[in-house]
Design an enzyme around this catalytic site. Structure first.
Site, PDB file in Angstrom:
ATOM      1  N   ASP A 138      48.109  48.260  47.197  1.00 20.54           N
ATOM      2  CA  ASP A 138      49.036  48.359  46.660  1.00 20.54           C
ATOM      3  C   ASP A 138      50.315  47.818  48.208  1.00 20.54           C
ATOM      4  O   ASP A 138      48.962  49.100  49.642  1.00 20.54           O
ATOM      5  CB  ASP A 138      49.725  49.063  45.637  1.00 20.54           C
ATOM      6  CG  ASP A 138      49.927  50.162  46.421  1.00 20.54           C
ATOM      7  OD1 ASP A 138      48.605  50.761  47.042  1.00 20.54           O
ATOM      8  OD2 ASP A 138      50.650  51.313  46.589  1.00 20.54           O
ATOM      9  N   HIS A 145      40.591  43.622  45.388  1.00 23.19           N
ATOM     10  CA  HIS A 145      42.138  43.914  44.505  1.00 23.19           C
ATOM     11  C   HIS A 145      43.102  44.635  45.591  1.00 23.19           C
ATOM     12  O   HIS A 145      43.201  45.603  45.863  1.00 23.19           O
ATOM     13  CB  HIS A 145      41.727  45.355  43.963  1.00 23.19           C
ATOM     14  CG  HIS A 145      43.222  45.644  43.398  1.00 23.19           C
ATOM     15  ND1 HIS A 145      43.717  44.442  41.850  1.00 23.19           N
ATOM     16  CD2 HIS A 145      43.938  46.344  43.280  1.00 23.19           C
ATOM     17  CE1 HIS A 145      45.337  44.827  41.287  1.00 23.19           C
ATOM     18  NE2 HIS A 145      45.389  45.673  42.318  1.00 23.19           N
ATOM     19  N   ASP A 172      32.850  42.153  40.930  1.00 21.63           N
ATOM     20  CA  ASP A 172      33.428  41.872  41.838  1.00 21.63           C
ATOM     21  C   ASP A 172      34.401  40.711  41.922  1.00 21.63           C
ATOM     22  O   ASP A 172      34.747  39.103  42.081  1.00 21.63           O
ATOM     23  CB  ASP A 172      32.702  41.245  43.275  1.00 21.63           C
ATOM     24  CG  ASP A 172      33.305  40.390  44.099  1.00 21.63           C
ATOM     25  OD1 ASP A 172      34.355  41.092  44.134  1.00 21.63           O
ATOM     26  OD2 ASP A 172      32.999  39.923  45.601  1.00 21.63           O
ATOM     27  N   GLU A 217      39.363  48.023  44.239  1.00 20.23           N
ATOM     28  CA  GLU A 217      40.255  48.340  45.397  1.00 20.23           C
ATOM     29  C   GLU A 217      39.907  48.601  46.258  1.00 20.23           C
ATOM     30  O   GLU A 217      38.775  48.645  46.379  1.00 20.23           O
ATOM     31  CB  GLU A 217      41.296  49.147  44.247  1.00 20.23           C
ATOM     32  CG  GLU A 217      42.530  48.983  44.919  1.00 20.23           C
ATOM     33  CD  GLU A 217      43.738  49.467  44.781  1.00 20.23           C
ATOM     34  OE1 GLU A 217      43.847  49.827  43.220  1.00 20.23           O
ATOM     35  OE2 GLU A 217      44.523  49.749  45.344  1.00 20.23           O
TER      36      GLU A 217
END
Ligand code: ZN
Length: 549
Positions: A148, A475, A520, A529
């Site tokens: 993020d 991610h 994956d 992540e």
């Protein structure tokens, strides 16, 4: 399917070397890159272990020391190619460092250094202080935390700490040269790694209020969708202060003072002044100021149920940086408080001593590293070293329960299992360096890196761009949407997680062996992540490796 798992990057000429077979071979051969057989050995059968669920055998070729490129072969099955040499991890080290540059927030990336991964400046607007009618604040800069675009004080402090303790314990990390903008200082030019860490320190300085306390995080109210960072234009908010963030910042600034004072006295003094302000706020506010997300916000919490380990770290780091005994008295008192905390509800009944925790939720071990650096050899330092030795010996025992020689048990395969592994390797590295130099510590650290870099039942290297079968789909917003096939090299995946805590992960059948609970896939935030504090402990371990081989 029959497979042979190896460290896909390679092995130092003088390090232990092994491949793991998921079948019962008899002999194995080592072939060079011209197809010549250069070594033959006997395979030893291990049996089935409870982390991989596979009946494995081990091919040990530690006594083969000729540099080159090789593959292991047995019963017509071949491993991927790998190197043996004296500098096999140089690219890996540079790549792991460089990821912090790619994660920079603000206007820091340039085409010269970021190449095809360059993007427009991001998150440059001032942040509103949640719940207060005050002017917005400039907190630009620092590193995006993870997949993020949030920036979190405690997570940032811990990532910086892994790197700077790495620099203190293994000076060689300052010699790693890689491609980022140079930063001048009164003595000349900062080592590259200190130039990079300064980016995060400068951001953390902005996160401190005038009264010394520290905002817990700066994020938008909701996570951004999968867009490039410059397209995440929602309003930024500074979330309330917490005593954990304030203590972690006091600690990490004190630690940074000890490193930067040799290069830039003025900057180091500024860090110390900020550390002392934060510590004064902690003394004036002895009750924990915990953090919870306000209603409706879904960005990271980094919640902790108490702040004692954070305060302990701050006291220990300030003692090491200043030599002032009052901080030592605080550290001794806080260490007793920490031991007394009720840890009921921990999944493991052998939960390690809180004085050796190295993660963002349990930072006592970082304080212990400061105490070890003092070399006082007093009761507390002796206690801490004893606890590290005990944990290191427990890890030796764990490593003998599986054919991979990896110091993990089923309880370690949680969200971010690769960090669990790297924290174990940090313990072993400190034990090897400061407590007792045992050959088994050395062997298990190497086996841990082998696991991370491909010698595992997924046959995958958990570091992007490093290894023939390195994972490809982190991610991570920018690499997912930038239209470039390869992600930035050097990112560490969270790794297998038997909790399977995202919808895509639940496509993996329940009851799958812990080591195989991995996929994956970009959707798998609970398996794949990346974060700054999963890359940073690897640098600490690489510092140990560069010193030993
Ligand atoms: Zn940004």
């Amino acid at each position: 399917m029959k497979q042979i798992y190896v460290n896909q990057i390679g092995y130092f000429t003088d390090s232990p070397k092994k491949a793991v077979l998921n079948f019962e071979g008899r002999e194995f051969n080592l072939f060079d890159d011209s197809g010549n057989c250069v070594y033959t050995g006997k395979v030893s059968h291990f049996g089935t272990d409870d982390i991989s669920g596979e009946d494995v055998s081990v091919a040990d070729f530690s006594d083969f020391k000729r540099p080159g490129i090789y593959r292991v072969s047995s019963e017509g099955v071949d491993s991927v190619s790998f190197s043996i040499g004296t500098d096999v991890f140089e690219k890996l080290t540079r790549d792991v460092f460089k990821c912090f540059y790619y994660l920079r927030c603000g206007d820091a990336l340039s085409k010269e250094f970021a190449g095809e991964y360059w993007h427009e400046p991001c998150h440059m607007s001032k942040a509103a202080v949640l719940g207060e009618d005050t002017s917005p604040v400039d907190v630009s800069g620092g590193w995006h935390d993870a997949g993020d675009y949030g920036r979190y004080s405690t997570a940032g402090a811990v990532a910086v700490a892994h790197i700077l303790y790495g620099v203190r314990f293994f000076d060689n990390l300052k010699d790693v040269k890689y491609d980022i903008p140079k930063v001048t200082c009164p003595g000349g030019v900062l080592p590259d790694i200190l130039a990079e860490v300064k980016v995060e320190l400068d951001f953390l300085l902005k996160m401190q209020r005038e009264d010394g306390s520290v905002w817990h995080k700066v994020t938008t109210f909701q996570h951004a969708p999968f867009v490039m960072p410059e397209d995440d234009r929602n309003e930024l908010f500074l979330y309330p202060v917490s005593s954990m963030a304030t203590a972690d910042i006091a600690a990490v600034f004190a630690l940074a003072y000890t490193v930067y004072k040799d290069y830039d006295r003025k900057y180091a003094d500024k860090l110390m002044e900020a550390a002392l302000m934060a510590y004064k706020w902690l003394k004036d506010n002895p009750e924990p100021v915990l953090f919870r997300n306000p209603e409706g916000s879904n960005t990271g919490v980094y919640g902790e149920s108490e702040d004692v380990s954070n305060r302990f770290w701050a006291a220990a780091a300030l003692y090491e940086a200043t030599g002032d005994r009052k901080y030592h008295e605080d550290a001794v008192a806080l260490s007793k408080d920490l031991e007394g905390i009720d840890r009921k509800g921990c999944e493991r009944d052998d939960e390690p001593d809180p004085l050796i925790g190295f993660g963002w939720g349990d930072v006592g071990g970082l304080g212990s590293l400061s105490l070890i650096l003092t070399g006082d050899d007093d009761d507390l330092e002796k206690y801490v070293k004893g606890s590290i030795a005990k944990e290191a010996d427990r890890l030796v025992a764990e490593s003998e329960r599986n054919g991979f020689g990896v110091c993990m048990n089923p309880h370690d395969f949680i969200w971010g299992s690769n960090m669990e592994l790297l924290k174990h390797l940090m313990i072993l590295a400190v034990a090897d360096l400061k407590v007792a130099e045992k050959p088994e510590y050395r062997r298990i650290i190497v086996a841990g890196l082998d696991y991370l870099l491909g010698c595992n039942s997924m046959d995958v290297s958990y570091v992007t761009g490093n290894g023939e079968k390195a994972f490809m789909n982190p991610h991570l917003r920018p690499t997912a949407v930038d239209g470039i096939e390869d992600p930035w090299p050097g990112l560490v995946s969270g790794g297998p997680n038997k909790g399977l805590q995202d919808p895509r992960a639940r496509e993996i059948p329940m009851g799958t062996a812990p080591m195989k609970c991995y996929f994956d896939h970009v959707d798998c935030y609970s398996l794949n992540e990346i974060t700054i504090y999963w890359n940073s402990p690897l640098l600490f371990v690489l510092g140990w490796l560069r010193k030993k081989f």
